[in-house]
Design a protein around this motif. Structure first.
Motif, PDB file in Angstrom:
ATOM      1  N   LYS A 183       9.801  -2.776 -17.330  1.00 42.12           N
ATOM      2  CA  LYS A 183       9.791  -4.141 -16.813  1.00 42.12           C
ATOM      3  C   LYS A 183       8.863  -4.294 -15.616  1.00 42.12           C
ATOM      4  N   VAL A 184       8.769  -3.251 -14.798  1.00 37.46           N
ATOM      5  CA  VAL A 184       7.956  -3.312 -13.582  1.00 37.46           C
ATOM      6  C   VAL A 184       7.155  -2.030 -13.444  1.00 37.46           C
ATOM      7  N   SER A 185       6.041  -2.130 -12.718  1.00 37.40           N
ATOM      8  CA  SER A 185       5.240  -0.949 -12.394  1.00 37.40           C
ATOM      9  C   SER A 185       4.182  -1.319 -11.372  1.00 37.40           C
ATOM     10  N   PRO A 186       4.251  -0.725 -10.200  1.00 35.40           N
ATOM     11  CA  PRO A 186       5.321   0.133  -9.687  1.00 35.40           C
ATOM     12  C   PRO A 186       6.354  -0.685  -8.920  1.00 35.40           C
ATOM     13  N   SER A 187       7.360   0.011  -8.360  1.00 30.26           N
ATOM     14  CA  SER A 187       8.388  -0.622  -7.540  1.00 30.26           C
ATOM     15  C   SER A 187       8.296  -0.099  -6.113  1.00 30.26           C
ATOM     16  N   VAL A 188       8.727  -0.943  -5.173  1.00 30.30           N
ATOM     17  CA  VAL A 188       8.783  -0.565  -3.764  1.00 30.30           C
ATOM     18  C   VAL A 188      10.147  -0.960  -3.230  1.00 30.30           C
ATOM     19  N   ILE A 189      10.757  -0.077  -2.423  1.00 27.59           N
ATOM     20  CA  ILE A 189      12.029  -0.406  -1.789  1.00 27.59           C
ATOM     21  C   ILE A 189      11.809  -0.618  -0.300  1.00 27.59           C
ATOM     22  N   ILE A 190      12.663  -1.475   0.288  1.00 24.01           N
ATOM     23  CA  ILE A 190      12.590  -1.751   1.723  1.00 24.01           C
ATOM     24  C   ILE A 190      13.959  -1.501   2.340  1.00 24.01           C
ATOM     25  N   PRO A 207      15.445  -4.368  -2.525  1.00 25.22           N
ATOM     26  CA  PRO A 207      16.160  -3.819  -1.362  1.00 25.22           C
ATOM     27  C   PRO A 207      16.676  -2.422  -1.703  1.00 25.22           C
ATOM     28  N   VAL A 208      16.861  -1.617  -0.691  1.00 22.07           N
ATOM     29  CA  VAL A 208      17.267  -0.227  -0.930  1.00 22.07           C
ATOM     30  C   VAL A 208      18.613  -0.157  -1.657  1.00 22.07           C
ATOM     31  N   SER A 209      19.465  -1.162  -1.469  1.00 22.41           N
ATOM     32  CA  SER A 209      20.768  -1.179  -2.140  1.00 22.41           C
ATOM     33  C   SER A 209      20.643  -1.299  -3.651  1.00 22.41           C
ATOM     34  N   GLU A 210      19.449  -1.718  -4.141  1.00 24.55           N
ATOM     35  CA  GLU A 210      19.248  -1.879  -5.582  1.00 24.55           C
ATOM     36  C   GLU A 210      18.328  -0.803  -6.148  1.00 24.55           C
ATOM     37  N   MET A 211      18.342   0.348  -5.512  1.00 28.67           N
ATOM     38  CA  MET A 211      17.482   1.442  -5.938  1.00 28.67           C
ATOM     39  C   MET A 211      17.696   1.812  -7.402  1.00 28.67           C
ATOM     40  N   ASN A 212      18.933   1.955  -7.813  1.00 25.27           N
ATOM     41  CA  ASN A 212      19.188   2.385  -9.191  1.00 25.27           C
ATOM     42  C   ASN A 212      18.758   1.325 -10.205  1.00 25.27           C
ATOM     43  N   ARG A 213      18.841   0.040  -9.827  1.00 23.56           N
ATOM     44  CA  ARG A 213      18.336  -1.015 -10.717  1.00 23.56           C
ATOM     45  C   ARG A 213      16.817  -0.945 -10.812  1.00 23.56           C
ATOM     46  N   ALA A 214      16.169  -0.639  -9.687  1.00 23.61           N
ATOM     47  CA  ALA A 214      14.710  -0.510  -9.703  1.00 23.61           C
ATOM     48  C   ALA A 214      14.284   0.606 -10.649  1.00 23.61           C
ATOM     49  N   VAL A 215      15.004   1.721 -10.600  1.00 27.64           N
ATOM     50  CA  VAL A 215      14.690   2.847 -11.491  1.00 27.64           C
ATOM     51  C   VAL A 215      14.886   2.443 -12.950  1.00 27.64           C
ATOM     52  N   GLN A 216      15.978   1.753 -13.232  1.00 29.23           N
ATOM     53  CA  GLN A 216      16.228   1.310 -14.606  1.00 29.23           C
ATOM     54  C   GLN A 216      15.144   0.358 -15.084  1.00 29.23           C
ATOM     55  N   ASP A 217      14.712  -0.551 -14.231  1.00 30.39           N
ATOM     56  CA  ASP A 217      13.658  -1.496 -14.615  1.00 30.39           C
ATOM     57  C   ASP A 217      12.348  -0.773 -14.884  1.00 30.39           C
ATOM     58  N   MET A 218      12.035   0.248 -14.086  1.00 29.99           N
ATOM     59  CA  MET A 218      10.828   1.032 -14.320  1.00 29.99           C
ATOM     60  C   MET A 218      10.905   1.758 -15.655  1.00 29.99           C
ATOM     61  N   GLU A 219      12.049   2.358 -15.937  1.00 26.45           N
ATOM     62  CA  GLU A 219      12.200   3.115 -17.184  1.00 26.45           C
ATOM     63  C   GLU A 219      12.108   2.206 -18.403  1.00 26.45           C
ATOM     64  N   TYR A 265       0.796  -1.218   0.000  1.00 28.84           N
ATOM     65  CA  TYR A 265       0.000   0.000   0.000  1.00 28.84           C
ATOM     66  C   TYR A 265       0.833   1.274   0.000  1.00 28.84           C
ATOM     67  N   ALA A 266       2.162   1.133   0.014  1.00 32.12           N
ATOM     68  CA  ALA A 266       3.018   2.323   0.080  1.00 32.12           C
ATOM     69  C   ALA A 266       2.718   3.285  -1.066  1.00 32.12           C
ATOM     70  N   ALA A 267       2.545   2.722  -2.263  1.00 35.82           N
ATOM     71  CA  ALA A 267       2.282   3.590  -3.424  1.00 35.82           C
ATOM     72  C   ALA A 267       0.884   4.189  -3.403  1.00 35.82           C
ATOM     73  N   GLY A 268       0.087   3.810  -2.410  1.00 35.81           N
ATOM     74  CA  GLY A 268      -1.226   4.427  -2.268  1.00 35.81           C
ATOM     75  C   GLY A 268      -1.144   5.919  -2.053  1.00 35.81           C
ATOM     76  N   GLY A 269      -0.082   6.391  -1.401  1.00 34.71           N
ATOM     77  CA  GLY A 269       0.044   7.796  -1.066  1.00 34.71           C
ATOM     78  C   GLY A 269       0.132   8.722  -2.247  1.00 34.71           C
ATOM     79  N   CYS A 270       0.474   8.195  -3.418  1.00 32.73           N
ATOM     80  CA  CYS A 270       0.462   9.004  -4.636  1.00 32.73           C
ATOM     81  C   CYS A 270      -0.116   8.206  -5.795  1.00 32.73           C
ATOM     82  N   GLY A 271       0.642   7.249  -6.315  1.00 33.56           N
ATOM     83  CA  GLY A 271       0.258   6.585  -7.554  1.00 33.56           C
ATOM     84  C   GLY A 271      -1.099   5.916  -7.525  1.00 33.56           C
TER      85      GLY A 271
END
Length: 381
Positions: free
Chosen positions: A374-381, A359-371, A180-186
């Motif tokens: 590949k994924v929509s949306p992404s969540v980091i922990i 994981p938060v350590s893979e933030m830049n990979r998550a952004v690349q996958d979104m662009e 539900y994290a993305a509930g706050g906007c998306g």
């Protein structure tokens, strides 16, 4: 004075963008003590929104000073409460969902329509406190950090959060809050555009351009309302296939077909409503041509700052069409976010089909996958 056990300075880690175009970098930062109308929140999850990526790339102009911490779809635990926070029902240890920030004194805010805040851009994109323009945090060397994005900068492990941004999570299953994290906007933006603003009837038709978190949740909301014709447009076949499973009646791959012509084939004279969730200017321009006379087109997706769109002014006027901006689903988050959680738990809002966790350590990979779509949306922990 804040009710918590830590020192006045809050040392934490955050994904800092040092300058426009720089990568998200995990960096130690120091938050100043929260004020009497603020919370201290430990982030457990954060959605990644297209808006965060545009800010990281510097495509919103000079609205924000860098270095900055973005993220505006937080889910976390209350660790401190200012003595003047108005919602006394929220206690230390409570799980909360986080959303946008408002000025509180404009006509819209005073009339209970916070998503229509006249100072929305400055409040949220400036990443500072609206009333005195103060910053929330600094680097260890003392350099100020803009860390009040949408009132809460959820790309920090701990964050000082404006009270307007906080909604109590309606449940104790903290481990599931990431859904539900993305509930706050998306999610609230997509679902709210349909349920709160456009409110189509089952006999009307809808076209959705762009299948990210916003587009998919708009589709889910249209399905809830029982629309007989729900057309989705994207360039990624896997997303179109998922849209079919989630209730789309028709799909169009705009990389191989003219979407306006296809919409006319399906509807005859055009759709009742068309919304763009991509933010691509050339796509936004198609909306007006996709709706029938006296239909309504709406723009949701973030376009880069300063971009202009063109319409046929005479045809637009003679056919009585409407073009509107759709902001945060016209939601009151404290009411609407619990509603969305309830819909999901009832099996009517299947956002679990969308979310990918990194994981938060893979933030830049998550952004690349979104662009790359590949994924929509992404969540980091």
């Amino acid at each position: 004075m804040l009710n918590h056990a830590s020192s006045k300075d809050i040392n934490t880690m955050a994904l800092v963008v040092n300058q426009p175009g720089a990568e998200f970098r995990l960096t130690p930062i120091i938050f100043n003590e929260p004020r009497d109308d603020e919370f201290l929140i430990e982030m457990m999850f954060s959605g990644i929104c297209h808006t965060d990526i545009l800010m990281q790339q510097g495509l919103f102009g000079d609205v924000c000073d860098y270095p900055a911490v973005f993220g505006h779809e937080g889910a976390g635990i209350v660790r401190g409460i200012g003595k003047n926070v108005r919602d006394k029902s929220i206690q230390i240890g409570d799980p909360v969902l986080l959303s946008f920030y408002t000025c509180g004194h404009c006509s819209s805010c005073e009339n209970g329509q916070p998503a229509r805040c006249w100072n929305f851009i400055e409040c949220n994109f400036g990443a500072k406190r609206y009333h005195d323009k103060s910053v929330h945090a600094r680097l260890p060397n003392g350099q100020p950090v803009s860390a009040g994005f949408f009132g809460h900068s959820s790309f920090a492990k701990f964050s000082v959060v404006a009270e307007q941004s906080v909604t109590r999570y309606p449940g104790e299953d903290i481990e599931n809050m990431g859904l539900y994290a993305a509930g706050g906007c998306g999610f609230q933006t997509g679902a709210g555009a349909i349920l709160n603003i456009l409110k189509p009837t089952p006999t009307q038709s809808l076209v959705i351009f762009g299948l990210g978190g916003v587009g998919f949740t708009a589709l889910m909301a249209a399905k809830i309302l029982g629309l007989g014709t729900i057309i989705v447009v994207d360039i990624v076949d896997s997303k179109l296939e998922l849209a079919k499973e989630l209730g789309a009646t028709d799909t169009i791959n705009s990389s191989i077909a003219d979407p306006v012509a296809e919409v006319m084939k399906i509807t005859g004279r055009g759709a009742s409503f068309a919304i763009d969730c991509s933010g691509v200017p050339s796509v936004i321009e198609l909306l007006i041509d996709c709706i029938h006379p006296f239909g309504t087109a709406g723009s949701i997706g973030d376009a880069p700052a300063g971009v202009k769109i063109k319409i046929d002014a005479l045809k637009f006027m003679v056919e009585g069409k409407t073009f509107i901006g759709l902001v945060e689903g016209d939601s009151v988050p404290q009411d609407f976010l619990p509603e969305l959680v309830t819909l999901h738990k009832a099996g009517k809002f299947p956002i679990d089909r969308l979310v990918t966790v990194y994981p938060v350590s893979e933030m830049n990979r998550a952004v690349q996958d979104m662009e790359k779509g590949k994924v929509s949306p992404s969540v980091i922990i």
